[in-house]
Design a protein around this motif. Structure first.
Motif, mmCIF file in Angstrom:
data_model
loop_
_atom_site.group_PDB
_atom_site.id
_atom_site.type_symbol
_atom_site.label_atom_id
_atom_site.label_comp_id
_atom_site.label_asym_id
_atom_site.label_seq_id
_atom_site.Cartn_x
_atom_site.Cartn_y
_atom_site.Cartn_z
ATOM 1 N N LYS A 20 4.311 -4.258 1.028
ATOM 2 C CA LYS A 20 5.077 -3.207 1.657
ATOM 3 C C LYS A 20 6.399 -3.416 2.329
ATOM 4 O O LYS A 20 6.646 -4.779 2.508
ATOM 5 N N CYS A 23 4.999 -4.343 6.274
ATOM 6 C CA CYS A 23 3.680 -4.924 6.699
ATOM 7 C C CYS A 23 3.452 -6.007 5.481
ATOM 8 O O CYS A 23 4.194 -5.649 4.355
ATOM 9 N N CYS A 25 0.763 -5.542 3.582
ATOM 10 C CA CYS A 25 -0.197 -4.873 2.639
ATOM 11 C C CYS A 25 0.276 -4.917 1.238
ATOM 12 O O CYS A 25 1.548 -5.102 0.954
ATOM 13 N N THR A 37 -4.076 -0.706 3.374
ATOM 14 C CA THR A 37 -3.455 -0.218 4.708
ATOM 15 C C THR A 37 -3.653 -1.360 5.944
ATOM 16 O O THR A 37 -4.862 -2.002 5.786
ATOM 17 N N CYS A 38 -2.939 -1.130 6.835
ATOM 18 C CA CYS A 38 -3.324 -2.038 8.197
ATOM 19 C C CYS A 38 -2.623 -1.145 9.362
ATOM 20 O O CYS A 38 -2.195 0.043 9.073
ATOM 21 N N CYS A 41 1.341 0.229 8.633
ATOM 22 C CA CYS A 41 1.455 1.342 7.653
ATOM 23 C C CYS A 41 0.625 2.460 7.967
ATOM 24 O O CYS A 41 0.761 3.602 7.282
#
Ligand code: ADP
Ligand code: ZN
Ligand code: MG
Length: 478
Positions: A20, A23, A25, A37-38, A41
């Motif tokens: 992304k 990040c 991900c 996801t993290c 995001c």
């Protein structure tokens, strides 16, 4: 009074980066909801974005392909609004300094060429996605998938230069072709990696002032873009003809009904309270870096088309069709390098190959025929192993099975009969069996000859060498 449509498009394109934009991900489509996801995001407190250099590079590459000027300095800004699929309550976007400005795309509509100017190209992050299941009555909730949140997007904004629904579709197709050549995106409208909003207004013909516009959303195919705009032009024309005014609003294209309906009005410009994001550094697009990207640009559709016309002496139309995708152009290029008869190859690719691909709704990338097998098929025609007609049958088989032309010819026993003695026997038989046609021909009816040739070809299952058949028949009927 006659009215003229005015259209400007805003196109969002997801970039094919591995991760992304802010990040680490994964950026792949179709995974289990919320599995990519993290904290960054998901917009959790304490997390901070870290810019993906590849995304910036792709944005520069796309800008160059659209003939834009590249900004030397850009910032990432917060565009604030509230929506359930926007975890931070703001979207990070290049609001003040877009990557690319003042570009253009040349299109060809019904033989006329026209230039659509690109106002700008900027980089931003995608939002999450709401999944509404069932009707409000039986399923009064929506679910949210944040896998898409933080996926890098470029937004391309055109000037209001488009004058018809067809022009809009052609522009969009050309834009997609160009972006596919640059490999920054897979541009799949059905998966949402390319999305188009259309701004539409109409004005009295000859007027220089822009009319009040509506913005059309939710069009996920080229056909929908064209249909939606056509409908909207008719609707607005009726409104003006009735003496009313077009209400500025966002409208929704309803594919099933073939109509547009109002979503929200746009009387007041939305206030996004944009300001530079203090967590993302501004970037200086170093000129060496831009130069390096420029030097690695692929040959783009217009350049390729010009080359096909100049080097292969192809008609504009052929060159246009053959460069409509980079895979098709490469297929053509490679076939011609193995079998240097450009127009002949073009006829086969445009006629037979595209015909079968369209009929089977297949893409050239999945095609079982290779440039090398196609070139060998042509050689079989040249050395008179098979006739041009039989070659079409072999071609179909190659397309279906991926087998070599030589194998198919052998297996199906399709080798052309060139032996004069063998053909002569059949010519004699056909002449004897059709005295009426022979008399017709001798009496001056040229058509009768075609019938006799047809009968001979039929008797040999199309395998007799046509030149030999014609020669023998002519001699015998003298
Ligand atoms: P907004 O402020 O509503 O977002 P913009 O001026 O930013 O409008 O333009 C958005 C898009 O709409 C651009 O593609 C632009 O070319 C197009 N556009 C602007 N005004 C009109 C109009 N009156 N008719 C058709 N398209 C328009
Ligand atoms: Zn993440
Ligand atoms: Mg705008």
């Amino acid at each position: 009074m006659k009215f003229e449509p005015v259209i400007g498009l805003e196109i969002h394109v997801e970039l094919l980066t591995k991760t992304k934009i802010f990040c680490g991900c994964s950026n792949t489509f179709g995974s289990e909801p919320n599995s990519q996801t993290c904290p960054v995001c998901l917009g959790l407190p304490g997390s901070r974005p870290l810019l993906n250099k590849q995304a910036v590079e792709f944005a520069i590459k796309a800008s160059l392909a659209l003939n834009c000027e590249i900004a030397e300095y850009t910032t990432f800004d917060r565009k604030n609004y509230f929506y359930a699929d926007l975890p931070k309550g703001y979207q990070i976007s290049q609001y003040f300094y877009p990557t690319g400005t003042n570009g253009y795309v040349d299109i060809n509509v019904n033989g006329d060429s026209k230039r659509v100017r690109i106002h700008q190209l900027h980089l931003e992050e995608d939002t999450g996605k709401l999944l509404h299941s069932g009707s409000i009555l039986d399923s009064p909730y929506s679910r949210v998938d944040f896998n898409r949140a933080g996926v890098p997007l470029i937004e391309i904004v055109t000037e209001p230069d488009i004058r018809s629904a067809e022009e809009a579709r052609v522009f969009l197709q050309k834009l997609r072709t160009i972006l596919l050549y640059t490999e920054v995106s897979d541009c799949k409208m059905e998966e949402g990696s390319m999305r188009c909003d259309a701004n539409i207004s109409i004005r009295p013909e000859g007027s220089k002032v822009l009319g009040s516009k509506t913005e059309l959303k939710n069009m996920n195919s080229f056909k929908a873009v064209q249909k939606g705009i056509e409908y909207e032009i008719k609707r607005q024309t009726k409104v003006l003809e009735a003496g009313s005014e077009v209400v500025p609003e966002t409208r929704h294209w309803n594919e099933g009904k073939g109509t547009t309906t109002a979503m929200r009005s746009k009387f007041k410009a939305a206030n996004y309270r944009c300001f530079p994001d203090p967590n993302v550094f501004p970037i200086e697009n170093n000129s060496d870096w831009i130069e390096n990207i420029k030097n690695h640009m692929p040959e783009l559709p217009d350049e390729k088309k010009a080359r096909f016309v100049a080097d292969h002496n192809l008609p504009q139309y052929d060159a246009e069709v053959l460069t409509s995708s980079s895979e098709l152009a490469e297929f053509y290029d490679r076939t011609v390098s193995l079998y240097p008869n450009p127009k002949f190859v073009s006829n086969w690719v445009m006629g037979e190959l595209i015909g079968l691909l369209n009929a089977k709704k297949e893409d050239i990338s999945a095609c079982k025929i290779t440039p090398s097998s196609l070139a060998r098929l042509f050689q079989l025609i040249d050395d008179q192993t098979i006739s041009g007609k039989i070659a079409k049958t072999v071609f179909q088989d190659m397309f279906d099975t991926g087998k070599d032309p030589e194998t198919i010819v052998k297996e199906k026993n399709l080798v052309q009969i060139t032996d004069t003695g063998e053909i002569e026997v059949i010519v004699d038989q056909v002449i004897e069996a059709n005295p009426g046609s022979v008399a017709d021909f001798k009496g001056g009816k040229k058509k009768a000859l075609g019938f006799l040739v047809g009968q001979i070809m039929k008797a040999t299952k199309g395998q007799a060498n046509p030149q030999v058949v014609n020669k023998l028949l002519a001699e015998k009927l003298k």
